[in-house]
Design a protein around this motif. Sequence first.
Motif, PDB file in Angstrom:
ATOM      1  N   LYS A  65       1.103  -1.089  -0.207  1.00  0.00           N
ATOM      2  CA  LYS A  65      -0.423  -0.079   0.323  1.00  0.00           C
ATOM      3  C   LYS A  65       1.081   1.044  -0.104  1.00  0.00           C
ATOM      4  O   LYS A  65       0.370   2.501   0.011  1.00  0.00           O
ATOM      5  N   ARG A  66       1.939   1.157   0.485  1.00  0.00           N
ATOM      6  CA  ARG A  66       3.564   2.758   0.436  1.00  0.00           C
ATOM      7  C   ARG A  66       4.412   2.258  -0.975  1.00  0.00           C
ATOM      8  O   ARG A  66       4.619   2.835  -1.212  1.00  0.00           O
ATOM      9  N   GLY A  67       3.852   2.058  -2.144  1.00  0.00           N
ATOM     10  CA  GLY A  67       3.933   1.489  -3.304  1.00  0.00           C
ATOM     11  C   GLY A  67       4.581   0.531  -3.448  1.00  0.00           C
ATOM     12  O   GLY A  67       4.622  -0.696  -2.919  1.00  0.00           O
ATOM     13  N   GLY A  71       1.172   2.351  10.240  1.00  0.00           N
ATOM     14  CA  GLY A  71       0.923   2.329  12.112  1.00  0.00           C
ATOM     15  C   GLY A  71      -0.032   1.719  12.520  1.00  0.00           C
ATOM     16  O   GLY A  71       0.168   0.806  12.873  1.00  0.00           O
ATOM     17  N   ASP A  72      -1.242   2.271  12.516  1.00  0.00           N
ATOM     18  CA  ASP A  72      -2.258   2.038  12.679  1.00  0.00           C
ATOM     19  C   ASP A  72      -3.129   0.547  12.131  1.00  0.00           C
ATOM     20  O   ASP A  72      -3.615  -0.044  12.757  1.00  0.00           O
ATOM     21  N   ARG A  87      -4.200  -5.572  13.050  1.00  0.00           N
ATOM     22  CA  ARG A  87      -3.513  -6.339  12.299  1.00  0.00           C
ATOM     23  C   ARG A  87      -3.222  -7.258  13.843  1.00  0.00           C
ATOM     24  O   ARG A  87      -3.552  -8.281  13.998  1.00  0.00           O
ATOM     25  N   MET A  88      -2.367  -6.670  14.741  1.00  0.00           N
ATOM     26  CA  MET A  88      -1.438  -7.515  15.164  1.00  0.00           C
ATOM     27  C   MET A  88      -2.491  -8.024  16.419  1.00  0.00           C
ATOM     28  O   MET A  88      -2.250  -9.000  16.599  1.00  0.00           O
ATOM     29  N   THR A  89      -3.312  -6.734  16.935  1.00  0.00           N
ATOM     30  CA  THR A  89      -4.766  -6.969  17.652  1.00  0.00           C
ATOM     31  C   THR A  89      -5.397  -8.125  16.485  1.00  0.00           C
ATOM     32  O   THR A  89      -5.664  -9.470  17.359  1.00  0.00           O
ATOM     33  N   TYR A 105       9.663  -5.259  13.528  1.00  0.00           N
ATOM     34  CA  TYR A 105       8.883  -3.989  13.461  1.00  0.00           C
ATOM     35  C   TYR A 105       9.000  -3.290  12.890  1.00  0.00           C
ATOM     36  O   TYR A 105       8.123  -2.565  11.841  1.00  0.00           O
ATOM     37  N   ASP A 106      10.257  -2.457  12.497  1.00  0.00           N
ATOM     38  CA  ASP A 106      10.065  -1.213  11.468  1.00  0.00           C
ATOM     39  C   ASP A 106      10.397  -1.278  10.344  1.00  0.00           C
ATOM     40  O   ASP A 106       9.605  -1.004   9.105  1.00  0.00           O
TER      41      ASP A 106
END
Length: 378
Positions: free
Chosen positions: A149-151, A244-245, A250-252, A235-236
Amino acid sequence: MSAAPVSASASGHAPLAPGARNATLQFGDNARLATLLGDHDRHLVRLEQGLGVRLSCRGNRIAISGDPGRVALARSTITTLYRRIEEGGNVDSSEVDAAIRMSDLHGDVLDLRRVNPRGAMRGPTPIFEPTPENDPRLPLSDLPAIRTKRGAISPRSPGQAGYMEMLAGHEMVFGIGPAGTGKTYLAVAQAVAMLLAGQVDRIVLSRPAVEAGERLGFLPGDLKEKIDPYLRPLYDALHDMMPGDQVVRRMTAGEIEVAPLAFMRGRTLAHAFVILDEAQNTTAAQMKMFLTRLGSGSRMVITGDLSQIDLPNGVTSGLREAVETLEGLPGIGITRFESRDVVRHPLVARIVDAYDQRAAAERDSRSRARREHNGTSK
């Protein structure tokens, strides 16, 4: 004004002939050309050094001279960078270095049999714009691009290109090589792309909790606080691929799991994209345990650097043993990155080479000492 380079036919010159030792690229947008050249022509200088040709810019033209094969590579590389600017992409020093690295792969594709090494250009130097008829095929456009989604994330070195093809086509892939080659980053990108496309149900990211002699029990905090420093690179990479949200959500929901290797025992990981990072720090037993977690509909990627093993002396790296044992098995791909695949600062590649040379020299010295000792003993 047209932003594309002026075509050869429009300029009245013939297309660039095979074996040409000179070429001239003419551009229609001076602002974009300035971006391509860089501040104080630093990109042009870098391209000249990296591609092994002579480059000069006058007005809206770049002249190229040198060996015919290198001239062909240079014009294709420069044109590709310019088109990236036309499409709104960013071209900075790292992009220029990536284009130079990819020119090695381009050279493998270029049919140099069409180049007459004795052929010298007669008459005026042509003004050239690549077209399907006169441009050697650019592998950059044919290589896989991981879309998030960021290209799109495209390969920035020949090793990365082969690695990305393996990620797309194999159920289990080993990525082995020095730091900065994109082993983990590209694996996470492929995992995110497959999750967003619905090809897997979840992503599982893992690392052994071994770093330079530290152990979890000596770190402060609860279990999450103890393991987070080890998992931070994962994570990075995730946050580079997704907002980030969305990562948190998705982790939750359990669609993304980041956990130490010890948490993998006894599980079957089905319909998942599973990544084991820093695998050089696994023992043979841990590696076998992890590899046998692979379930139906899953992909597995194992990354590591065999020159940075932090295990106690005398303990065999599980990654080394796994590669020696599994290489050649159907369905398993192995990519070995080299210093030329380092996509961080160019100095990193030179540092990697220097350490490799030192290690090789030390091995040779120990080998000579053993031979001399054995000769004396006799």
